[in-house]
Scaffold this motif. Structure first.
Motif, PDB file in Angstrom:
ATOM      1  N   TRP A 237       0.833  -1.195   0.000  1.00 10.25           N
ATOM      2  CA  TRP A 237       0.000   0.000   0.000  1.00 10.25           C
ATOM      3  C   TRP A 237       0.875   1.254   0.000  1.00 10.25           C
ATOM      4  O   TRP A 237       1.869   1.326   0.716  1.00 10.25           O
ATOM      5  CB  TRP A 237      -0.913   0.034   1.216  1.00 10.25           C
ATOM      6  CG  TRP A 237      -2.025  -0.968   1.166  1.00 10.25           C
ATOM      7  CD1 TRP A 237      -2.058  -2.168   1.792  1.00 10.25           C
ATOM      8  CD2 TRP A 237      -3.257  -0.830   0.447  1.00 10.25           C
ATOM      9  NE1 TRP A 237      -3.251  -2.813   1.532  1.00 10.25           N
ATOM     10  CE2 TRP A 237      -4.008  -2.007   0.693  1.00 10.25           C
ATOM     11  CE3 TRP A 237      -3.810   0.132  -0.378  1.00 10.25           C
ATOM     12  CZ2 TRP A 237      -5.260  -2.227   0.147  1.00 10.25           C
ATOM     13  CZ3 TRP A 237      -5.053  -0.080  -0.910  1.00 10.25           C
ATOM     14  CH2 TRP A 237      -5.767  -1.245  -0.662  1.00 10.25           C
ATOM     15  N   SER A 238       0.467   2.234  -0.797  1.00  5.54           N
ATOM     16  CA  SER A 238       1.098   3.549  -0.789  1.00  5.54           C
ATOM     17  C   SER A 238       0.114   4.519  -0.155  1.00  5.54           C
ATOM     18  O   SER A 238      -0.992   4.717  -0.679  1.00  5.54           O
ATOM     19  CB  SER A 238       1.446   3.988  -2.207  1.00  5.54           C
ATOM     20  OG  SER A 238       2.039   5.266  -2.204  1.00  5.54           O
ATOM     21  N   THR A 239       0.506   5.102   0.992  1.00  9.63           N
ATOM     22  CA  THR A 239      -0.422   5.933   1.771  1.00  9.63           C
ATOM     23  C   THR A 239      -0.094   7.410   1.589  1.00  9.63           C
ATOM     24  O   THR A 239       1.081   7.793   1.524  1.00  9.63           O
ATOM     25  CB  THR A 239      -0.327   5.558   3.262  1.00  9.63           C
ATOM     26  OG1 THR A 239      -0.571   4.149   3.407  1.00  9.63           O
ATOM     27  CG2 THR A 239      -1.361   6.327   4.077  1.00  9.63           C
ATOM     28  N   LEU A 240      -1.149   8.225   1.527  1.00 11.48           N
ATOM     29  CA  LEU A 240      -0.988   9.670   1.434  1.00 11.48           C
ATOM     30  C   LEU A 240      -0.223  10.169   2.661  1.00 11.48           C
ATOM     31  O   LEU A 240      -0.518   9.784   3.789  1.00 11.48           O
ATOM     32  CB  LEU A 240      -2.372  10.331   1.352  1.00 11.48           C
ATOM     33  CG  LEU A 240      -2.458  11.757   0.826  1.00 11.48           C
ATOM     34  CD1 LEU A 240      -2.032  11.830  -0.635  1.00 11.48           C
ATOM     35  CD2 LEU A 240      -3.893  12.267   0.960  1.00 11.48           C
ATOM     36  N   LYS A 241       0.772  11.039   2.406  1.00 10.82           N
ATOM     37  CA  LYS A 241       1.640  11.456   3.506  1.00 10.82           C
ATOM     38  C   LYS A 241       0.875  12.210   4.584  1.00 10.82           C
ATOM     39  O   LYS A 241       1.112  12.008   5.789  1.00 10.82           O
ATOM     40  CB  LYS A 241       2.763  12.341   2.965  1.00 10.82           C
ATOM     41  CG  LYS A 241       3.762  11.583   2.101  1.00 10.82           C
ATOM     42  CD  LYS A 241       4.878  12.506   1.633  1.00 10.82           C
ATOM     43  CE  LYS A 241       5.883  11.739   0.773  1.00 10.82           C
ATOM     44  NZ  LYS A 241       6.993  12.622   0.301  1.00 10.82           N
ATOM     45  N   HIS A 242      -0.034  13.091   4.174  1.00 11.67           N
ATOM     46  CA  HIS A 242      -0.793  13.876   5.145  1.00 11.67           C
ATOM     47  C   HIS A 242      -2.275  13.653   4.913  1.00 11.67           C
ATOM     48  O   HIS A 242      -2.731  13.623   3.766  1.00 11.67           O
ATOM     49  CB  HIS A 242      -0.459  15.358   5.004  1.00 11.67           C
ATOM     50  CG  HIS A 242       1.001  15.668   5.152  1.00 11.67           C
ATOM     51  ND1 HIS A 242       1.656  15.636   6.372  1.00 11.67           N
ATOM     52  CD2 HIS A 242       1.949  15.988   4.211  1.00 11.67           C
ATOM     53  CE1 HIS A 242       2.923  15.950   6.193  1.00 11.67           C
ATOM     54  NE2 HIS A 242       3.130  16.162   4.887  1.00 11.67           N
ATOM     55  N   PRO A 243      -3.039  13.468   5.990  1.00 12.81           N
ATOM     56  CA  PRO A 243      -4.485  13.311   5.819  1.00 12.81           C
ATOM     57  C   PRO A 243      -5.081  14.512   5.067  1.00 12.81           C
ATOM     58  O   PRO A 243      -4.608  15.637   5.188  1.00 12.81           O
ATOM     59  CB  PRO A 243      -5.012  13.223   7.254  1.00 12.81           C
ATOM     60  CG  PRO A 243      -3.839  12.749   8.057  1.00 12.81           C
ATOM     61  CD  PRO A 243      -2.639  13.367   7.407  1.00 12.81           C
ATOM     62  N   PHE A 244      -6.118  14.214   4.317  1.00 15.88           N
ATOM     63  CA  PHE A 244      -6.770  15.257   3.522  1.00 15.88           C
ATOM     64  C   PHE A 244      -8.064  15.680   4.198  1.00 15.88           C
ATOM     65  O   PHE A 244      -8.886  14.847   4.587  1.00 15.88           O
ATOM     66  CB  PHE A 244      -7.081  14.740   2.115  1.00 15.88           C
ATOM     67  CG  PHE A 244      -7.938  15.676   1.309  1.00 15.88           C
ATOM     68  CD1 PHE A 244      -7.413  16.838   0.785  1.00 15.88           C
ATOM     69  CD2 PHE A 244      -9.288  15.413   1.103  1.00 15.88           C
ATOM     70  CE1 PHE A 244      -8.195  17.718   0.045  1.00 15.88           C
ATOM     71  CE2 PHE A 244     -10.089  16.283   0.369  1.00 15.88           C
ATOM     72  CZ  PHE A 244      -9.527  17.436  -0.165  1.00 15.88           C
ATOM     73  N   ASN A 245      -8.260  17.010   4.324  1.00 16.29           N
ATOM     74  CA  ASN A 245      -9.502  17.566   4.841  1.00 16.29           C
ATOM     75  C   ASN A 245     -10.083  18.476   3.755  1.00 16.29           C
ATOM     76  O   ASN A 245      -9.372  19.330   3.216  1.00 16.29           O
ATOM     77  CB  ASN A 245      -9.245  18.373   6.121  1.00 16.29           C
ATOM     78  CG  ASN A 245     -10.537  18.705   6.853  1.00 16.29           C
ATOM     79  OD1 ASN A 245     -11.559  19.008   6.240  1.00 16.29           O
ATOM     80  ND2 ASN A 245     -10.490  18.656   8.189  1.00 16.29           N
ATOM     81  N   ARG A 246     -11.362  18.299   3.450  1.00 20.83           N
ATOM     82  CA  ARG A 246     -11.928  19.043   2.336  1.00 20.83           C
ATOM     83  C   ARG A 246     -12.037  20.545   2.596  1.00 20.83           C
ATOM     84  O   ARG A 246     -12.275  21.320   1.674  1.00 20.83           O
ATOM     85  CB  ARG A 246     -13.298  18.482   1.971  1.00 20.83           C
ATOM     86  CG  ARG A 246     -14.386  18.708   2.991  1.00 20.83           C
ATOM     87  CD  ARG A 246     -15.694  18.124   2.509  1.00 20.83           C
ATOM     88  NE  ARG A 246     -16.799  18.440   3.399  1.00 20.83           N
ATOM     89  CZ  ARG A 246     -18.065  18.094   3.185  1.00 20.83           C
ATOM     90  NH1 ARG A 246     -18.379  17.399   2.098  1.00 20.83           N
ATOM     91  NH2 ARG A 246     -19.021  18.414   4.040  1.00 20.83           N
ATOM     92  N   ASN A 247     -11.848  20.965   3.875  1.00 18.18           N
ATOM     93  CA  ASN A 247     -11.870  22.403   4.126  1.00 18.18           C
ATOM     94  C   ASN A 247     -10.609  23.099   3.626  1.00 18.18           C
ATOM     95  O   ASN A 247     -10.497  24.318   3.686  1.00 18.18           O
ATOM     96  CB  ASN A 247     -12.113  22.721   5.600  1.00 18.18           C
ATOM     97  CG  ASN A 247     -10.986  22.222   6.494  1.00 18.18           C
ATOM     98  OD1 ASN A 247      -9.956  21.732   6.031  1.00 18.18           O
ATOM     99  ND2 ASN A 247     -11.197  22.340   7.803  1.00 18.18           N
TER     100      ASN A 247
END
Length: 263
Positions: free
Chosen positions: A77-87
């Motif tokens: 798995w390749s995971t996004l480095k920083h969580p994404f927030n739609r704001n």
């Protein structure tokens, strides 16, 4: 408010690589870190991108990961480095189309979906002009802004607002339209006046004619025969009658004398 996850593709000559995308919301990350939810549209998918708009439904941090599959082979798995927030979404200015319907200023905004509201700023281009702002809750339909003055330029700009994330876009480029001063030609004005006068004359004649018809219908004029009409003065008539009576008396006396002589 359209969110797309992209990644670098895995290249294998003459082979088709499939990808799987999964995500975790804030609740799963805090209390059930071992649970990942497959994306509704991209499990699996062949392209190196995934539209996760329908998966990102709350304004909270989301973790995302993707892996490649070829037959029975699966990558890590390749995971996004920083969580994404739609704001953190960067909203772009909407497209707009400005038209003039006679002297009416009309705008049609790009339809970006039900989450969007639009703030339309418009003003007359002159020193010290007041800027007006109108909120439009839906795109894709023409909206009347104001009635323009002939010969004056009117300008418009617009930006979007998404209440779910509390963010505005930047304003769009300002666009201006101008209505030329339209004057009625002298010949057309004269022709209109003549036509109006003709119509007025016809109406007045019609009213007069109708009045005469109603008068003759309701109150007809009775004409006396010629024998009952007095053509001479009353004094002359009296004198004529007196002479006729005297002549008749004289004639009567002569007749009586002749009768006596005969007897």
């Amino acid at each position: 408010m359209k969110h797309v996850l992209t990644w670098s593709p895995v290249i294998v000559p003459e082979e088709i690589i499939h990808y799987s995308v999964e995500y975790q919301g804030e609740y799963e990350s805090l209390y059930m870190s071992h649970i990942w939810i497959p994306s509704s549209w991209c499990s699996p998918t062949q392209g190196p991108e995934c539209d996760i708009t329908d998966d990102i439904t709350a304004t909270v941090p989301y973790s995302l990961r993707v892996r490649a599959t070829l037959g029975s082979l699966t990558s890590a798995w390749s995971t996004l480095k920083h969580p994404f927030n739609r704001n953190s979404t960067i909203l772009t200015p909407p497209g707009m189309e400005i038209t003039k319907d006679g002297f009416h200023l009309v705008i049609k905004l790009e339809d970006l979906g039900p989450q969007f509201e639009f703030f339309v700023a418009y003003w007359k281009r002159e020193p010290g002009a007041k800027e007006h702002v109108k909120m439009v809750r839906r795109g894709g339909i023409p909206v009347h802004l104001e009635t323009m003055e002939p010969g004056a330029a009117h300008c418009v700009k617009v930006r979007t607002f998404v209440k779910a994330i509390g963010r505005h876009s930047a304003f769009s480029q300002t666009e201006c339209v101008k209505v030329q001063g339209e004057t009625l030609p002298l010949a057309l004005a004269l022709l209109s006046f003549v036509g109006f006068m003709l119509i007025l004359v016809v109406v007045l004649l019609s009213i007069w004619k109708m009045g005469r018809l109603l008068q003759h219908s309701c109150c007809p004029v009775v004409m006396l025969p010629d024998t009952l009409k007095i053509t001479s003065s009353p004094q002359k008539l009296i004198s004529c009658r007196r002479e006729e009576v005297e002549a008749c008396v004289a004639a009567g006396l002569s007749s009586e004398e002749l009768l006596r002589a005969w007897i």
